[in-house]
Scaffold this motif. Structure first.
Motif, PDB file in Angstrom:
ATOM      1  N   PHE A   1      42.504  35.191  39.399  1.00 37.02           N
ATOM      2  CA  PHE A   1      43.174  34.766  38.545  1.00 37.02           C
ATOM      3  C   PHE A   1      42.680  33.788  37.348  1.00 37.02           C
ATOM      4  O   PHE A   1      43.436  34.014  36.171  1.00 37.02           O
ATOM      5  CB  PHE A   1      44.442  33.933  39.308  1.00 37.02           C
ATOM      6  CG  PHE A   1      45.394  33.468  38.519  1.00 37.02           C
ATOM      7  CD1 PHE A   1      46.403  34.263  37.988  1.00 37.02           C
ATOM      8  CD2 PHE A   1      45.439  32.009  38.021  1.00 37.02           C
ATOM      9  CE1 PHE A   1      47.636  33.709  37.116  1.00 37.02           C
ATOM     10  CE2 PHE A   1      46.379  31.534  37.441  1.00 37.02           C
ATOM     11  CZ  PHE A   1      47.232  32.388  36.932  1.00 37.02           C
ATOM     12  N   GLY A   2      41.815  33.110  37.595  1.00 39.21           N
ATOM     13  CA  GLY A   2      41.024  32.380  36.580  1.00 39.21           C
ATOM     14  C   GLY A   2      40.416  33.224  35.299  1.00 39.21           C
ATOM     15  O   GLY A   2      40.878  33.007  34.092  1.00 39.21           O
ATOM     16  N   GLU A   3      40.046  34.362  35.548  1.00 40.31           N
ATOM     17  CA  GLU A   3      39.571  35.272  34.774  1.00 40.31           C
ATOM     18  C   GLU A   3      40.643  35.850  33.945  1.00 40.31           C
ATOM     19  O   GLU A   3      40.575  36.129  32.790  1.00 40.31           O
ATOM     20  CB  GLU A   3      38.550  36.464  35.492  1.00 40.31           C
ATOM     21  CG  GLU A   3      37.227  35.920  35.857  1.00 40.31           C
ATOM     22  CD  GLU A   3      36.338  37.017  36.527  1.00 40.31           C
ATOM     23  OE1 GLU A   3      36.902  38.066  36.579  1.00 40.31           O
ATOM     24  OE2 GLU A   3      35.417  36.681  37.160  1.00 40.31           O
ATOM     25  N   LEU A   4      41.747  36.259  34.677  1.00 41.77           N
ATOM     26  CA  LEU A   4      42.852  36.940  34.019  1.00 41.77           C
ATOM     27  C   LEU A   4      43.536  35.660  33.054  1.00 41.77           C
ATOM     28  O   LEU A   4      43.913  36.082  31.924  1.00 41.77           O
ATOM     29  CB  LEU A   4      44.154  37.272  35.062  1.00 41.77           C
ATOM     30  CG  LEU A   4      45.307  37.727  34.509  1.00 41.77           C
ATOM     31  CD1 LEU A   4      45.437  38.746  33.564  1.00 41.77           C
ATOM     32  CD2 LEU A   4      46.283  37.917  35.648  1.00 41.77           C
ATOM     33  N   ASN A   5      43.736  34.482  33.616  1.00 40.27           N
ATOM     34  CA  ASN A   5      43.980  33.395  32.529  1.00 40.27           C
ATOM     35  C   ASN A   5      43.232  33.446  31.438  1.00 40.27           C
ATOM     36  O   ASN A   5      43.838  33.157  30.187  1.00 40.27           O
ATOM     37  CB  ASN A   5      44.033  32.245  33.224  1.00 40.27           C
ATOM     38  CG  ASN A   5      44.872  31.089  32.743  1.00 40.27           C
ATOM     39  OD1 ASN A   5      45.860  31.160  32.214  1.00 40.27           O
ATOM     40  ND2 ASN A   5      44.208  29.953  32.719  1.00 40.27           N
ATOM     41  N   LYS A   6      42.063  33.543  31.535  1.00 43.10           N
ATOM     42  CA  LYS A   6      41.146  33.040  30.465  1.00 43.10           C
ATOM     43  C   LYS A   6      41.343  34.246  29.519  1.00 43.10           C
ATOM     44  O   LYS A   6      41.501  34.136  28.099  1.00 43.10           O
ATOM     45  CB  LYS A   6      39.885  33.408  30.621  1.00 43.10           C
ATOM     46  CG  LYS A   6      38.640  33.299  29.792  1.00 43.10           C
ATOM     47  CD  LYS A   6      37.201  33.697  30.150  1.00 43.10           C
ATOM     48  CE  LYS A   6      36.381  34.153  29.154  1.00 43.10           C
ATOM     49  NZ  LYS A   6      36.532  35.406  28.824  1.00 43.10           N
ATOM     50  N   GLU A   7      41.312  35.761  29.984  1.00 35.16           N
ATOM     51  CA  GLU A   7      41.788  36.891  29.015  1.00 35.16           C
ATOM     52  C   GLU A   7      43.110  36.798  28.631  1.00 35.16           C
ATOM     53  O   GLU A   7      43.118  37.013  27.062  1.00 35.16           O
ATOM     54  CB  GLU A   7      41.507  38.129  29.832  1.00 35.16           C
ATOM     55  CG  GLU A   7      40.210  38.381  30.287  1.00 35.16           C
ATOM     56  CD  GLU A   7      39.018  38.531  29.204  1.00 35.16           C
ATOM     57  OE1 GLU A   7      39.679  39.016  28.065  1.00 35.16           O
ATOM     58  OE2 GLU A   7      37.923  38.475  29.289  1.00 35.16           O
ATOM     59  N   MET A   8      43.956  36.322  29.185  1.00 33.87           N
ATOM     60  CA  MET A   8      45.460  36.234  28.565  1.00 33.87           C
ATOM     61  C   MET A   8      45.358  35.260  27.278  1.00 33.87           C
ATOM     62  O   MET A   8      46.075  35.576  26.224  1.00 33.87           O
ATOM     63  CB  MET A   8      46.513  35.860  29.491  1.00 33.87           C
ATOM     64  CG  MET A   8      47.988  36.166  29.076  1.00 33.87           C
ATOM     65  SD  MET A   8      48.262  37.849  28.799  1.00 33.87           S
ATOM     66  CE  MET A   8      48.686  38.183  30.718  1.00 33.87           C
ATOM     67  N   LEU A   9      44.939  34.010  27.636  1.00 30.05           N
ATOM     68  CA  LEU A   9      44.729  32.796  26.718  1.00 30.05           C
ATOM     69  C   LEU A   9      44.032  33.251  25.442  1.00 30.05           C
ATOM     70  O   LEU A   9      44.608  33.224  24.218  1.00 30.05           O
ATOM     71  CB  LEU A   9      43.996  31.893  27.135  1.00 30.05           C
ATOM     72  CG  LEU A   9      44.992  30.862  28.072  1.00 30.05           C
ATOM     73  CD1 LEU A   9      44.228  29.895  28.870  1.00 30.05           C
ATOM     74  CD2 LEU A   9      46.187  30.146  27.132  1.00 30.05           C
TER      75      LEU A   9
ATOM     76  N   ASN B   1      40.743  42.104  24.166  1.00 28.65           N
ATOM     77  CA  ASN B   1      41.710  43.202  23.947  1.00 28.65           C
ATOM     78  C   ASN B   1      42.647  43.242  25.068  1.00 28.65           C
ATOM     79  O   ASN B   1      42.349  42.734  26.050  1.00 28.65           O
ATOM     80  CB  ASN B   1      41.310  44.394  23.628  1.00 28.65           C
ATOM     81  CG  ASN B   1      40.275  44.910  24.506  1.00 28.65           C
ATOM     82  OD1 ASN B   1      40.444  45.162  25.425  1.00 28.65           O
ATOM     83  ND2 ASN B   1      38.958  45.209  23.981  1.00 28.65           N
ATOM     84  N   LEU B   2      43.847  44.000  25.174  1.00 30.20           N
ATOM     85  CA  LEU B   2      44.732  44.343  26.048  1.00 30.20           C
ATOM     86  C   LEU B   2      44.230  44.998  27.364  1.00 30.20           C
ATOM     87  O   LEU B   2      44.487  44.683  28.427  1.00 30.20           O
ATOM     88  CB  LEU B   2      45.948  45.087  25.478  1.00 30.20           C
ATOM     89  CG  LEU B   2      47.237  45.238  26.399  1.00 30.20           C
ATOM     90  CD1 LEU B   2      47.608  43.816  26.760  1.00 30.20           C
ATOM     91  CD2 LEU B   2      48.146  45.857  25.762  1.00 30.20           C
ATOM     92  N   SER B   3      43.072  45.947  27.071  1.00 30.09           N
ATOM     93  CA  SER B   3      42.557  46.640  27.851  1.00 30.09           C
ATOM     94  C   SER B   3      41.932  45.688  28.958  1.00 30.09           C
ATOM     95  O   SER B   3      42.054  45.867  30.104  1.00 30.09           O
ATOM     96  CB  SER B   3      41.507  47.621  27.419  1.00 30.09           C
ATOM     97  OG  SER B   3      40.604  48.169  28.426  1.00 30.09           O
ATOM     98  N   GLU B   4      41.289  44.529  28.562  1.00 29.92           N
ATOM     99  CA  GLU B   4      40.491  43.491  29.421  1.00 29.92           C
ATOM    100  C   GLU B   4      41.535  42.915  30.196  1.00 29.92           C
ATOM    101  O   GLU B   4      41.357  42.404  31.419  1.00 29.92           O
ATOM    102  CB  GLU B   4      39.741  42.628  28.677  1.00 29.92           C
ATOM    103  CG  GLU B   4      38.334  43.335  27.839  1.00 29.92           C
ATOM    104  CD  GLU B   4      37.464  43.871  28.940  1.00 29.92           C
ATOM    105  OE1 GLU B   4      37.258  43.119  29.700  1.00 29.92           O
ATOM    106  OE2 GLU B   4      36.822  44.991  28.856  1.00 29.92           O
TER     107      GLU B   4
END
Length: 92
Positions: free
Chosen positions: A39-47, A57-60
């Motif tokens: 979830f932390g990695e998802l949070n980083k990518e979203m931010l 990018n959206l793919s990541e």
């Protein structure tokens, strides 16, 4: 309605992750930490997609969302196998 393509991607990721890491923590808090890391990695990518779009990018973001979902399933699959016992504690 559930988008079946997403579900299939999550199931493929679940299989990939389980093949790569066939064991899973018996301690529920360690299992939760694995999910938290994803979830932390998802949070980083979203931010980053929101505030620094040149870094991702959206793919990541999608990739991290799928990995997070797969780890949530792994956590849920073992709910009846965890040792729900308090860990050692100390006085401060």
């Amino acid at each position: 309605m559930i988008e079946t393509d997403i579900v299939q991607e999550i199931l493929r990721e679940l299989e990939r992750a389980t093949t790569k890491f066939p064991t899973w923590p018996t301690d529920p808090l360690h299992a939760l930490a694995v999910l938290g890391e994803e979830f932390g990695e998802l949070n980083k990518e979203m931010l980053q997609l929101t505030y620094e779009p040149h870094k991702t990018n959206l793919s990541e973001v999608r990739k991290e969302a799928i990995q997070t979902a797969a780890m949530a399933i792994r956590l849920a699959m073992s709910l009846d196998k965890y040792n729900y016992i308090p860990g050692p504690q100390h006085t401060q």
